[in-house]
Write a protein that holds these residues in place. Structure first.
Motif, mmCIF file in Angstrom:
data_model
loop_
_atom_site.group_PDB
_atom_site.id
_atom_site.type_symbol
_atom_site.label_atom_id
_atom_site.label_comp_id
_atom_site.label_asym_id
_atom_site.label_seq_id
_atom_site.Cartn_x
_atom_site.Cartn_y
_atom_site.Cartn_z
ATOM 1 N N ASP A 1 -3.431 -35.178 -29.827
ATOM 2 C CA ASP A 1 -4.482 -34.171 -29.914
ATOM 3 C C ASP A 1 -3.991 -32.947 -30.708
ATOM 4 O OD1 ASP A 1 -6.289 -32.036 -29.305
ATOM 5 O OD2 ASP A 1 -6.948 -33.151 -27.539
ATOM 6 N N PRO A 2 -4.753 -32.502 -31.715
ATOM 7 C CA PRO A 2 -4.340 -31.318 -32.490
ATOM 8 C C PRO A 2 -4.056 -30.102 -31.614
ATOM 9 C CG PRO A 2 -6.230 -32.369 -33.534
ATOM 10 C CD PRO A 2 -6.000 -33.094 -32.231
ATOM 11 N N GLN A 3 -4.792 -29.966 -30.513
ATOM 12 C CA GLN A 3 -4.542 -28.833 -29.604
ATOM 13 C C GLN A 3 -3.173 -28.942 -28.935
ATOM 14 O OE1 GLN A 3 -8.028 -28.609 -27.004
ATOM 15 N NE2 GLN A 3 -8.730 -26.869 -28.238
ATOM 16 N N SER A 4 -2.780 -30.168 -28.614
ATOM 17 C CA SER A 4 -1.444 -30.366 -28.023
ATOM 18 C C SER A 4 -0.371 -29.977 -29.030
ATOM 19 C CB SER A 4 -1.235 -31.832 -27.630
ATOM 20 O OG SER A 4 -2.288 -32.315 -26.845
ATOM 21 N N LEU A 5 -0.587 -30.377 -30.275
ATOM 22 C CA LEU A 5 0.407 -30.082 -31.306
ATOM 23 C C LEU A 5 0.525 -28.567 -31.519
ATOM 24 C CD1 LEU A 5 -0.269 -32.900 -33.947
ATOM 25 C CD2 LEU A 5 0.853 -33.028 -31.715
ATOM 26 N N ALA A 6 -0.607 -27.870 -31.489
ATOM 27 C CA ALA A 6 -0.583 -26.410 -31.630
ATOM 28 C C ALA A 6 0.124 -25.767 -30.440
ATOM 29 C CB ALA A 6 -2.008 -25.885 -31.749
ATOM 30 N N ASP A 7 -0.125 -26.326 -29.251
ATOM 31 C CA ASP A 7 0.512 -25.823 -28.029
ATOM 32 C C ASP A 7 2.031 -25.986 -28.116
ATOM 33 O OD1 ASP A 7 0.685 -24.784 -25.470
ATOM 34 O OD2 ASP A 7 0.135 -26.659 -24.464
ATOM 35 N N MET A 8 2.469 -27.170 -28.549
ATOM 36 C CA MET A 8 3.906 -27.412 -28.731
ATOM 37 C C MET A 8 4.514 -26.420 -29.725
ATOM 38 S SD MET A 8 3.960 -31.514 -29.277
ATOM 39 C CE MET A 8 3.741 -32.717 -27.976
ATOM 40 N N LYS A 9 3.817 -26.255 -30.816
ATOM 41 C CA LYS A 9 4.316 -25.383 -31.894
ATOM 42 C C LYS A 9 4.519 -23.954 -31.380
ATOM 43 C CE LYS A 9 3.223 -24.845 -36.850
ATOM 44 N NZ LYS A 9 4.121 -25.869 -37.403
ATOM 45 N N ARG A 10 3.584 -23.498 -30.543
ATOM 46 C CA ARG A 10 3.662 -22.140 -29.984
ATOM 47 C C ARG A 10 4.922 -21.927 -29.160
ATOM 48 N NH1 ARG A 10 -1.877 -22.426 -29.315
ATOM 49 N NH2 ARG A 10 -1.724 -23.393 -27.269
ATOM 50 N N LYS A 11 5.399 -22.994 -28.538
ATOM 51 C CA LYS A 11 6.525 -22.833 -27.604
ATOM 52 C C LYS A 11 7.895 -22.905 -28.294
ATOM 53 C CE LYS A 11 7.688 -23.879 -22.819
ATOM 54 N NZ LYS A 11 7.147 -24.332 -21.538
ATOM 55 N N VAL A 12 7.908 -23.292 -29.566
ATOM 56 C CA VAL A 12 9.189 -23.490 -30.263
ATOM 57 C C VAL A 12 10.076 -22.239 -30.271
ATOM 58 C CG1 VAL A 12 10.242 -24.001 -32.514
ATOM 59 C CG2 VAL A 12 8.421 -25.473 -31.615
ATOM 60 N N PRO A 13 9.542 -21.056 -30.573
ATOM 61 C CA PRO A 13 10.417 -19.870 -30.556
ATOM 62 C C PRO A 13 11.094 -19.660 -29.191
ATOM 63 C CG PRO A 13 8.319 -19.347 -31.605
ATOM 64 C CD PRO A 13 8.165 -20.726 -30.998
ATOM 65 N N GLN A 14 10.360 -19.983 -28.129
ATOM 66 C CA GLN A 14 10.895 -19.810 -26.775
ATOM 67 C C GLN A 14 12.014 -20.819 -26.473
ATOM 68 O OE1 GLN A 14 7.674 -19.851 -23.849
ATOM 69 N NE2 GLN A 14 9.088 -20.604 -22.272
#
Lengths: 201, 201
Positions: A114-127
């Protein structure tokens, strides 16, 4: 002669750096990710996993950064078993935790659709990458060998992973030990050599 | 004596199996995931990463399965450099690809926060684990050493990962090489010993 299948800026470049460090002749073979060359049947004959690095050796093809680094630079593995274990501990962490943390930025589709899942994952990368940096910044001074002088093969692995931080939203200056390590490695002739060959992004 | 911090059914059990295989005395120390013991300050003094395995040795604490296996069972690392590299290639793959594939089932919150993302990740686990099995089923016969006879330390690593398949929605019977490997390992005294100790789920 070794043939190293690599893509610029990826972890495969760690193997090139180790080959330069040991003065081993090798032919770099570009796997053009922009053309999705890693997904072709031709490349899958080299590495069915569709990843880099892959190293053609006289005995056969080898993959996986941690395995390749020890293979091409055995003199950069500590002779003391405990020190060797601590070096492998660092490389295992980079392979099993920090590299996957990074990969959730651009390669989330390995694990979700799901594109939303991918965006969610991407958001957490800096953390997750910041957490990895905080761990490493404390771990490095405690190792039974120096880092950054490139006397151990893990230095090549760590160096390449740290080149990803800026794109992952992490400022290396926050981590003094890592920043000093990276400055030292950046000035090493082996790193300069792969940079001159356009292998670093 | 070694003290092995472990949780039943997790990859930490591979280290226990290697210790049994080499007849090395060790004290198993349960990290109770049901009580979130791995998240406590007490356990973070042992392993700041909050993971298992962690091994207390006379020289200090070591973590990371791949590093620990070679440390506790050096005689189960092939002496031939190419064979050793192929063994490490397998262990790196388990660490960096297959274990993360598995972890997206129960530990997706490492990489994303939205419950829908976690559900999406969980849905894909059977697919990614099946892809890993297909790769391994072809790779194993091509290795320059036998597998399943537990002459190499990677056998312990692979065995534990394969115990996860059922819960991950993959039928091992689909992969004849892996199924044969697992049957052989399942009958090994070292595996029987950790099973008797309740360390396998």
């Amino acid at each position: 002669m070794f043939r190293l299948h690599y893509a610029p800026g990826t972890i495969s470049v760690a193997v090139a750096i180790a080959l330069e460090r040991t003065g081993t002749a090798y032919a770099p073979v570009l796997v053009d990710f922009a053309q999705a060359a890693q997904t072709t049947a031709t490349y899958h004959q080299v590495n069915p996993k569709g990843r880099v690095p892959a190293l053609e050796t006289p005995q056969g093809i080898l993959t996986e950064t941690g395995a390749l680094l020890e293979f091409v630079a055995p003199d950069l593995v500590p002779t003391d078993p405990f020190a060797a274990a601590r070096m492998r501990e660092l490389m295992c962490y980079l392979n099993g935790t920090m590299h996957p943390n990074h990969a959730h930025g651009a390669r989330g589709n390995r694990w979700a659709d799901d594109p939303q899942s991918l965006a969610d994952m991407k958001r957490k990368v800096p953390q997750t990458m910041a957490a990895s940096c905080a761990y490493l910044d404390q771990m490095l001074p405690d190792l039974p060998f120096g880092t950054g002088a490139f006397d151990v093969v893990s230095d090549a692995y760590l160096f390449v992973v740290l080149t990803w931080l800026n794109a992952d939203g992490v400022d290396i200056a926050t981590y003094p030990t890592l920043a000093a390590f990276q400055r030292q490695m950046d000035a090493h002739p082996a790193v300069k050599a792969v940079r001159a060959k356009g292998m670093l992004a």
